[in-house]
Motif scaffolding. Structure first.
Motif, short mmCIF file in Angstrom:
data_model
loop_
_atom_site.label_atom_id
_atom_site.label_comp_id
_atom_site.label_asym_id
_atom_site.label_seq_id
_atom_site.Cartn_x
_atom_site.Cartn_y
_atom_site.Cartn_z
N CYS A 108 -7.01 -1.12 -10.20
CA CYS A 108 -7.60 -0.68 -8.95
C CYS A 108 -6.64 0.17 -8.13
O CYS A 108 -7.06 0.91 -7.24
N VAL A 109 -5.35 0.05 -8.44
CA VAL A 109 -4.36 0.76 -7.64
C VAL A 109 -4.61 2.26 -7.73
O VAL A 109 -4.75 2.81 -8.82
N LYS A 110 -4.68 2.90 -6.57
CA LYS A 110 -4.99 4.32 -6.59
C LYS A 110 -3.82 5.20 -6.18
O LYS A 110 -3.83 6.40 -6.40
N ASN A 111 -2.84 4.63 -5.50
CA ASN A 111 -1.68 5.45 -5.20
C ASN A 111 -0.37 4.68 -5.38
O ASN A 111 -0.38 3.46 -5.57
N PHE A 112 0.74 5.40 -5.35
CA PHE A 112 2.01 4.81 -5.77
C PHE A 112 2.47 3.64 -4.91
O PHE A 112 3.13 2.74 -5.41
N TYR A 113 2.08 3.64 -3.64
CA TYR A 113 2.52 2.52 -2.78
C TYR A 113 1.97 1.20 -3.30
O TYR A 113 2.60 0.15 -3.19
N GLY A 114 0.77 1.26 -3.91
CA GLY A 114 0.17 0.05 -4.48
C GLY A 114 1.08 -0.59 -5.53
O GLY A 114 1.20 -1.81 -5.61
N ILE A 156 -3.73 -18.07 -2.72
CA ILE A 156 -3.68 -17.36 -1.44
C ILE A 156 -2.73 -16.17 -1.53
O ILE A 156 -3.08 -15.04 -1.16
N VAL A 157 -1.53 -16.40 -2.10
CA VAL A 157 -0.56 -15.31 -2.24
C VAL A 157 -1.20 -14.16 -3.00
O VAL A 157 -1.09 -13.00 -2.62
N PHE A 158 -1.94 -14.52 -4.07
CA PHE A 158 -2.53 -13.47 -4.88
C PHE A 158 -3.63 -12.72 -4.13
O PHE A 158 -3.74 -11.49 -4.22
N LEU A 159 -4.43 -13.47 -3.36
CA LEU A 159 -5.50 -12.82 -2.59
C LEU A 159 -4.90 -11.86 -1.57
O LEU A 159 -5.41 -10.75 -1.37
N VAL A 160 -3.77 -12.28 -0.94
CA VAL A 160 -3.10 -11.40 0.00
C VAL A 160 -2.67 -10.12 -0.71
O VAL A 160 -2.89 -9.00 -0.22
N LEU A 161 -2.09 -10.29 -1.91
CA LEU A 161 -1.66 -9.12 -2.68
C LEU A 161 -2.83 -8.18 -2.92
O LEU A 161 -2.74 -6.96 -2.72
N THR A 162 -3.97 -8.77 -3.34
CA THR A 162 -5.15 -7.95 -3.61
C THR A 162 -5.56 -7.18 -2.36
O THR A 162 -5.82 -5.97 -2.41
N ALA A 163 -5.58 -7.89 -1.23
CA ALA A 163 -5.95 -7.25 0.03
C ALA A 163 -5.01 -6.10 0.34
O ALA A 163 -5.44 -5.00 0.70
N VAL A 164 -3.70 -6.36 0.17
CA VAL A 164 -2.70 -5.32 0.45
C VAL A 164 -2.95 -4.10 -0.43
O VAL A 164 -2.98 -2.97 0.05
N VAL A 165 -3.17 -4.35 -1.73
CA VAL A 165 -3.38 -3.24 -2.66
C VAL A 165 -4.60 -2.42 -2.24
O VAL A 165 -4.57 -1.19 -2.21
N ILE A 166 -5.68 -3.12 -1.89
CA ILE A 166 -6.90 -2.40 -1.50
C ILE A 166 -6.66 -1.60 -0.22
O ILE A 166 -7.05 -0.43 -0.11
N ALA A 167 -5.96 -2.25 0.74
CA ALA A 167 -5.66 -1.55 1.99
C ALA A 167 -4.83 -0.30 1.72
O ALA A 167 -5.11 0.77 2.25
N ILE A 168 -3.83 -0.45 0.83
CA ILE A 168 -2.97 0.70 0.52
C ILE A 168 -3.78 1.84 -0.08
O ILE A 168 -3.50 3.01 0.15
N ASN A 169 -4.83 1.48 -0.82
CA ASN A 169 -5.65 2.51 -1.44
C ASN A 169 -6.22 3.50 -0.42
O ASN A 169 -6.55 4.63 -0.76
#
Lengths: 268, 286
Positions: free
Chosen positions: A38-44, A250-263
């Motif tokens: 799902c990662v779309k850019n390098f920050y992800g 929870i840690v993983f869900l946070v990571l997912t949220a962060v990755v999506i936000a970064i997108n």
């Protein structure tokens, strides 16, 4: 006995990561695979890298072992990168005859390499921290809801655990037979392909015979202990979700949220 | 004949399951000697014998066989293996040929001998271990356990090694088969001047056959001496998970109860002689 043999690449330990419920680890791993794509850019990828680094640090596995997991698929990664690099159309950056590299190609290639690397790092972390036995236990419970629609979940996991259980035994056996034949002057590593294949016969025949013998003995032993008589077998090691499993999720869900936000951050 | 200098060996070096199997072993075995090798499971016996014919290489130290340094890179391992015959545990599981004779011939034909010589050696070896001629054309998988074992031993003997190493050659055999195989080994040792190293869990067998006994404990050489001197130390042997022959126990117990008997008695004949002597010296018993 099984404890003394390195199976697959399990690296025993007593850390939080090791102690997580195998079901949690399998599910998080599956979700992690989806997230890597799902990662779309390098920050992800920075977020993913942070996640992996923290996991490896927590599991106390020497990083070199984790990185070693990349070795077998290195060729695959390189080939994928080259294909993407040369065969993507777009703004041409460099050209030599028919070979041309485009800006999009570079971007795709780097993304592909990162994706595959993170994929392998993550999955090898699973097999490094989970013993094969608990891995099959986890799979069995995860598959058990599908038993209703006719999926033989228990049989599948039993077959898997038996197969896994016998890998070290057969490896030991092979080693023993090879040594025994070497002691009689067998030569395994010289000559052309044909003579090398022929040199395998003194190993393969005894190995097959002993594998069949062991399978037969195991079947008898299982039947002696009434395997398959009762409908619902109970397990010695009940799997239980604990606080740490909740934490990991929870840690993983946070990571997912962060990755999506970064997108949503526009990358250049 | 065999000489080990500061030999160490570690399994899975550097991995998570690293295990030291042999720790700085120094050892010398003379030509034509019959050595019994004892030690509890995991004491390094099997590692030691595999080192002796180059199946595994030591981490450090030197191993000399008949004047050749087998730890040297330029030594041809196969030549060493023909010189040092190793019969592994449960050797019947390595049989693979169609007939018994072909299987016994595997070793000598690997030596590059001509067919007549190979056949001659195979038949000779089969005869040595007491395999009747009519079995030679049968499949090795149709034989009984004891016969298979003999085929496997013959397969090593047919290479005419100077040193014969046997790792528990009698494990899992019935008493008759066990005695017969041990008798054959002793016979070959005496008739052909073979150097023999016999790994065994049976104190009786080693006591009966060996000139010297090597006791291994946790990868170290615990003792290496004549049976008499070894079985004097029954306490130490028990401590490291071993035992003394039953007759030694009886004599030790009699001595503890006041009978003037010497230490380190390990054969029935010797015990009989000592007890008779002790009895005749004392008061007349009826």
């Amino acid at each position: 006995m099984l404890k003394d043999i390195t199976l697959g690449q399990y690296f025993p330990g007593e850390t939080v990561i090791h102690k997580l419920d195998p079901r949690t680890k399998i599910l998080v791993m599956l979700a992690y695979i989806v997230v890597t794509f799902c990662v779309k850019n390098f920050y992800g990828y920075i977020a993913l890298a942070a996640f992996i680094v923290v996991c490896v640090a927590l599991s106390k596995i020497p990083p070199i072992f984790v990185i070693k997991g990349l070795r077998p698929i290195m060729v695959f990664i390189i080939i994928t990168a080259l294909f993407n690099l040369f065969l993507t159309s777009g703004t041409v950056v460099w050209q030599f005859g028919v070979l041309k590299i485009t800006y999009e190609g570079i971007r795709f290639a780097v993304f592909m390499v990162l994706r595959l690397t993170f994929l392998i790092l993550g999955t090898s972390l699973l097999t490094l921290t989970t013993s094969p036995i608990s891995l099959t236990d986890g799979m069995e419970t995860l598959l058990s809801p599908f038993a209703k629609i006719g999926l033989p979940a228990h049989e599948l996991s039993m077959m898997m655990s038996i197969a896994l259980r016998f890998i070290p035994t057969l490896m030991e056996e092979t080693d023993k037979i090879m040594k025994a034949q070497a002691a009689r002057g067998a030569d395994f590593d010289s000559g052309n392909i044909l003579s090398r294949a022929k040199a395998m016969i003194p190993i393969l025949i005894p190995l097959f015979i002993s594998a069949f013998r062991r399978a037969d003995e195991l079947a008898t032993a299982m039947e002696c202990r009434c395997y398959g008589v009762t409908e619902n077998r109970t397990s010695l090691h009940e799997l239980k979700f604990q606080k740490r499993d909740m934490g990991a999720t929870i840690v993983f869900l946070v990571l997912t949220a962060v990755v999506i936000a970064i997108n949503f951050i526009p990358s250049k | 004949m065999i000489k080990l200098e500061n030999v160490s060996y570690t399994y899975m070096k550097g991995g998570p399951f690293e295990k030291k199997a042999l720790d700085n072993i120094n050892l010398e075995i003379g030509k034509g000697e019959f050595v019994g090798l004892i030690g509890h499971t995991g004491s390094g016996k099997s590692t030691l014998i595999q080192l002796l014919n180059g199946l595994i290489k030591p981490d450090c130290g030197r191993i000399m066989i008949d004047g050749t340094d087998i730890t040297d890179k330029n030594t041809k391992m196969r030549d060493i293996r023909f010189k040092v015959g190793l019969v592994m545990q449960y050797p019947e599981y390595q049989l693979f040929e169609e007939t018994v004779l072909k299987d016994i011939s595997f070793g000598p034909s690997n030596m590059g001998l001509d067919n007549d010589e190979v056949k001659h050696r195979a038949e000779f070896a089969a005869n040595l271990v007491g395999l009747p001629k009519e079995l030679l054309s049968k499949s090795p998988f149709d034989l009984s356990g004891g016969q298979k074992r003999r085929v496997a031993i013959a397969g090593v003997l047919a290479m005419e090694p100077k040193v014969l190493i046997l790792d528990e050659p009698t494990a899992g055999l019935d008493p008759a088969g066990r005695d017969e195989i041990l008798f054959k080994i002793k016979d070959m040792h005496e008739r052909m001047g073979l150097t023999v190293i016999l790994v065994s869990h049976s104190m009786e067998d080693v006591a009966k056959l060996a000139d010297r006994i090597l006791v291994m404990n946790k990868g170290n050489k615990e003792m290496f001496d004549t049976p008499e001197n070894i079985f004097r130390n029954s306490e130490r042997l028990t401590e490291i998970g071993l035992n003394v022959p039953q007759v030694t126990k009886i004599v030790d117990e009699l001595r503890r109860r006041g009978m003037p008997l010497k230490e380190g008695v390990y054969t029935i004949n010797d015990a009989l002689y000592c007890i008779k002597k002790a009895l005749s010296k004392g008061e007349e018993l009826c």
